[in-house]
Enzyme design. Structure first.
Site, PDB file in Angstrom:
ATOM      1  N   HIS A 186       0.828  -1.220   0.000  1.00 44.42           N
ATOM      2  CA  HIS A 186       0.000   0.000   0.000  1.00 44.42           C
ATOM      3  C   HIS A 186       0.859   1.267   0.000  1.00 44.42           C
ATOM      4  CE1 HIS A 186      -3.302  -2.711   1.300  1.00 44.42           C
ATOM      5  NE2 HIS A 186      -2.359  -3.251   2.050  1.00 44.42           N
ATOM      6  N   SER A 240      15.382  20.813 -16.544  1.00 46.74           N
ATOM      7  CA  SER A 240      14.187  21.616 -16.777  1.00 46.74           C
ATOM      8  C   SER A 240      14.587  22.903 -17.486  1.00 46.74           C
ATOM      9  CB  SER A 240      13.536  21.923 -15.431  1.00 46.74           C
ATOM     10  OG  SER A 240      12.805  23.121 -15.499  1.00 46.74           O
ATOM     11  N   LYS A 268      16.429  20.819 -11.241  1.00 46.73           N
ATOM     12  CA  LYS A 268      15.730  19.588 -11.613  1.00 46.73           C
ATOM     13  C   LYS A 268      16.581  18.582 -12.377  1.00 46.73           C
ATOM     14  CE  LYS A 268      11.696  18.917 -11.714  1.00 46.73           C
ATOM     15  NZ  LYS A 268      10.615  19.556 -12.454  1.00 46.73           N
ATOM     16  N   GLU A 286       9.605   7.958 -17.445  1.00 43.76           N
ATOM     17  CA  GLU A 286       8.246   8.504 -17.629  1.00 43.76           C
ATOM     18  C   GLU A 286       7.716   8.194 -19.014  1.00 43.76           C
ATOM     19  OE1 GLU A 286       8.096  12.717 -16.422  1.00 43.76           O
ATOM     20  OE2 GLU A 286       9.572  12.237 -14.900  1.00 43.76           O
TER      21      GLU A 286
END
Ligand code: ARG
Length: 459
Positions: A156, A278, A284, A291
């Site tokens: 979970h 970024s 970043k 992704e």
């Protein structure tokens, strides 16, 4: 280009309709399989005396020349052709004249295309299999380097029990091995039913030898029903289903890599060569590759849905709708290949931040089960022990303790069975090292898992 079937018509096909109908811009990638199939077909026709030995030789030489010229770039596809089958046949006839017109005896484009896709997919799946093995190897190596890296295992997405990073990451090796096996099974089934010789749908009046063709094209058997030979694309569906499952696995792995790379986790750091920055936020480092793999999973599911839907209402036998099979299966194949190619080196170059993992493992009461087991080993029924430990955890949270630093006197207030040895029993190392059941996170079990995967890779 004049249509081969123009004889029956009084008017030429409308230009837009012609473009709409044409598939050469995507089926040209099957040129090699089309030529291979035709060469074997010509051999069979010659051996059975359906064409002469001389015609057979002319056809085989002509096709060989076409293949050479395509591969050397001397011959390019005529985008006005209806499809790759028509293109090759008309090019052959251009080159060798009348003999070329005999090649299409005892076959149809319906069985020809059904053959070409199967041959094409067999070769692509071999490549996909190789890429899968590379990824499994990268995972196995990463596991091997991290058998001592203790991390929290989750259920979970809550810290659950201590495990090793090796144990966690090996999970993906087992998943991908099943993907490998599944794809091989599907290819085996696909290659057990050679469609060529089914002709348009009903077979032929010529005395052909379908088994000869099947054997020379790498099949283990022939489609026993000629209508079935030309009408189904279940082998495409089966492969896209397998690719979808494979992508689902890659997507879950991607999701974990993305999470682990975040500042919140910091369990791994992806190599600069597989991350991006970024345009506005200088700090970043984004896990774009992972992704994208997660994103492209949806695309492969889309290919599966598209083809399932295309086929669901089709009457037997061939319908032009079936031309739509190719873009779906080609897109799925291309996507899977790209994702696997990027994934293996991304995993291989990924840095594992053992210290951060260990720290996270010490923070979440993930040894609570082991504390309950401690009481069980001292004679208490598990359910009672579970309740006791729940109360202890509640007390710790309220009063700013963890199980490791709660004083023994306090433990004894909860139950006199507690003793000094409890601290050793609930250390993260003990929790991991004492796991002895088969398949567990314990070192003996993880070693066996690595051996199993290594053996599979060596085969
Ligand atoms: N381009 C067609 C396809 O991909 C080849 C088969 C054409 N057969 C036909 N009867 N029109 O499906």
């Amino acid at each position: 280009m004049d249509k081969m079937w123009a004889g029956r018509f009084e008017k030429a096909l409308n230009k837009e309709a012609d473009d709409f109908n044409s598939s050469i811009h995507f089926d040209s990638r099957m040129y090699k399989q089309d030529i291979t199939g035709s060469i074997v077909h010509a051999k069979m026709l010659g051996d059975k005396g359906i064409i002469t030995e001389d015609e057979k030789a002319q056809i085989i030489n002509g096709l060989g020349g076409i293949l050479e010229d395509i591969e050397s770039g001397k011959l390019s596809f005529d985008m006005d052709a209806e499809d790759i089958h028509m293109f090759i046949e008309s090019e052959l006839t251009k080159r060798i004249g009348d003999a070329g017109k005999r090649l299409h005896t005892a076959r149809s484009r319906n069985d020809q295309v059904a053959l070409d896709i199967r041959l094409y997919l067999a070769s692509e799946c071999e490549e996909i299999g190789g890429l899968l093995l590379k990824l499994i190897e990268a995972i196995k190596d990463k596991a091997n380097e991290n058998t001592d890296a203790i991390m929290p295992g989750y259920t979970h997405l809550q810290r659950a029990q201590p495990i090793t990073f090796a144990h966690h990451i090996l999970t993906y090796a087992f998943m991908l091995k099943r993907d490998f096996d599944r794809i091989n099974d599907a290819v085996g089934r696909m290659l057990s039913q050679c469609p060529i010789g089914s002709c348009a749908l009903a077979g032929t009046t010529y005395d052909t030898d379908r088994r000869f063709e099947a054997e020379h094209l790498g099949f283990t058997g022939i489609a026993l029903n000629s209508i079935d030979g030309v009408s189904d694309r279940d082998f495409c569906l089966e492969l896209i289903s397998d690719f979808s499952i494979l992508m689902m696995h890659l997507s879950r792995f991607s999701e974990e890599i993305i999470l682990w790379s975040s500042w919140e986790f910091k369990f791994v750091e992806l190599d600069d060569s597989y991350t991006t920055g970024s345009s506005i936020m200088p700090q970043k480092k984004n896990s774009d590759m992972a992704e994208l793999v997660r994103g492209k999973t949806g695309r492969v599911y889309g290919d599966l849905m598209a083809l399932l839907t295309t086929l669901k209402g089709l009457p037997l036998a061939y319908n032009k709708d079936m031309q739509e099979d190719k873009e779906a299966i080609f897109d799925a194949v291309d996507t899977v290949k790209k994702c696997l190619s990027i994934f293996a080196p991304m995993v291989a170059t990924m840095k594992v931040l053992k210290g951060n993992m260990y720290k996270a493992a010490g923070e979440g009461f993930i040894n609570a089960t082991d504390l309950a087991d401690y009481l069980v080993k001292k004679g208490m029924p598990f359910r009672t022990a579970y309740k006791h430990v729940g109360e202890i955890v509640g007390y710790c949270i309220k009063n700013g303790f963890v199980l490791e630093n709660l004083p023994l006197e306090k433990y004894k207030e909860f139950d006199p069975l507690f003793d000094e040895d409890l601290y050793e029993e609930i250390s993260l190392e003990t929790c991991v090292n004492k796991r002895i059941s088969a398949g567990s996170t314990g070192p003996q079990s993880v070693k066996k898992q690595i051996e199993y995967i290594t053996e599979f890779l060596n085969k």
